[in-house]
Design an enzyme around this catalytic site. Structure first.
Site, PDB file in Angstrom:
ATOM      1  N   GLY A  93       0.515  -1.118   0.098  1.00  0.00           N
ATOM      2  CA  GLY A  93       0.041   0.269   0.253  1.00  0.00           C
ATOM      3  C   GLY A  93       0.969   1.353  -0.382  1.00  0.00           C
ATOM      4  N   ASP A  94       2.130   0.844  -0.376  1.00  0.00           N
ATOM      5  CA  ASP A  94       2.620   2.177  -0.242  1.00  0.00           C
ATOM      6  C   ASP A  94       3.355   3.109  -1.321  1.00  0.00           C
ATOM      7  OD1 ASP A  94       5.084   3.782   1.780  1.00  0.00           O
ATOM      8  OD2 ASP A  94       6.216   3.247  -0.360  1.00  0.00           O
ATOM      9  N   LEU A  95       2.951   4.113  -1.477  1.00  0.00           N
ATOM     10  CA  LEU A  95       2.874   4.556  -3.007  1.00  0.00           C
ATOM     11  C   LEU A  95       5.032   4.077  -3.535  1.00  0.00           C
ATOM     12  CD1 LEU A  95       1.806   5.710  -5.549  1.00  0.00           C
ATOM     13  CD2 LEU A  95       2.456   7.922  -4.421  1.00  0.00           C
TER      14      LEU A  95
END
Length: 363
Positions: free
Chosen positions: A314-316
């Protein structure tokens, strides 16, 4: 029967003696109602307590010499005797132990005996591992890895990390994932990131940092340290919400910190208890706190608890790093597969992917 409760780096343990033999050395989540640390002070229980604390601090202590009573069942007795004979710093697979006790192919039955072991460290079931990885353990796989490292001479195995460094083992694992990874690891070299070793302070920092710049978060943290005394749960509970807000926190953030402080002060997030949880279990525990979503929980698991296998899809930055590494955006299924391949060194992979996403890495 006599019992004694002991504080350890892995949380509370219960020691039990019956008729001159040690019959239990096992973890408890909470002290039973009406019980306190301490208890019966027999020679055996005091000796066991001293040996346990020395062992977890890295001393060369022989817990296996303590008098104990093995079960009557022939197979279980043979497995426990074989387990007890595995030297400190060495391991055997479940299949190897099955062969040693004359039951070829009984690896699962060996695992069942390990799962029922009530004399942890005295009967060192953590020294029995699957063919790959470290396998399941009553205190969690992270503790099992730390115990094995401790027995190989790593005296810091249970001390909080202040820096996360990509190990040679992690770099070698990532390099084997393919030419792209090998090139990235070789040309970048080892990476490291600072860690906030205190979980509650790390959580306060995460709350403070949400939706504001790093510079603004640093300023608020500076005011909290200067004007709010020690950033401990017990102390912050003595302050009212308006005092916290006066340091630059929003109303929501001040409430989140206060609510978290209450749960920490009650012992729900005691470090020894968290050590017993696997990475995903830690994340699931942290998201029960108000204001903590999955991404925040994953960042705390990596940058406060220093866990080795955290890779947040979920980390860009992670997703951008994968895109740069492979030359195209990855689908959800492809990201999940890449995460599985990086395990059990997802945290090291995260550092390399962030490095790549920020413009570093190979040309």
């Amino acid at each position: 029967m006599a019992e004694r409760f002991v504080r350890t780096v892995l949380g509370p343990f219960r020691l039990e003696e019956d008729a001159g033999a040690l019959t239990a050395l096992e973890p408890v989540d909470r002290l039973p109602e009406g019980k306190a640390f301490g208890g019966a002070s027999t020679d055996l229980l005091l000796t066991a307590e001293k040996a346990l604390c020395a062992y977890l601090s890295g001393e060369e202590t022989d817990l296996s010499s303590l008098p104990l009573r093995l079960p009557e069942a022939s197979f279980a007795r043979k497995v426990l005797e074989a387990m007890r004979a595995i030297p400190r710093g060495e391991t055997k697979t479940y299949a190897e132990v099955a062969r040693l006790v004359g039951h070829e192919g009984a690896a699962r039955a060996v695992g069942s005996v390990c799962a029922k072991n009530r004399l942890l460290f005295v009967l060192p079931c953590h020294r029995i591992v699957p063919t790959t990885g470290v396998g399941h353990y009553r205190l969690g796989s992270d503790v099992k890895r730390r115990l094995l490292a401790l027995e190989k001479g790593d005296a810091d195995a249970f001390r909080p990390k202040t820096v996360f460094v990509t190990s040679e083992e992690a770099m070698a694992h990532l390099a084997r994932l393919g030419a792209d990874w090998a090139r990235l690891v070789e040309e970048t070299g080892p990476l490291e990131r600072a860690i906030i070793p205190d979980l509650f302070e790390g959580l306060v920092r995460c709350f403070t940092s949400q939706q504001i710049s790093v510079k603004a978060a640093d300023a608020i943290m500076g005011r909290l340290r200067q004007n709010c005394g020690p950033l401990t749960p017990e102390h912050l509970l003595t302050l009212d919400l308006e005092h916290l807000r006066a340091q630059g926190l929003s109303a929501n953030k001040a409430q989140w910190i206060h609510r978290a402080a209450k749960r920490f002060a009650e012992g729900e997030f005691e470090s020894g208890l968290l050590l017993r949880l696997d990475d995903e279990e830690v994340v699931e525990k942290l998201v029960t706190l108000d204001g903590v979503g999955r991404w925040t929980a994953e960042m705390i698991t990596l940058f406060t608890l220093g866990r080795d296998d955290v890779l947040s899809l979920g980390d860009l930055g992670i997703c951008r790093g994968f895109e740069r590494l492979y030359g195209h955006p990855l689908s959800k299924a492809e990201l999940e597969r890449a995460k599985r391949r990086a395990s059990p060194f997802g945290s090291a992979a995260s550092l390399y992917l962030w490095h790549l996403a920020s413009g570093g890495g190979v040309a």
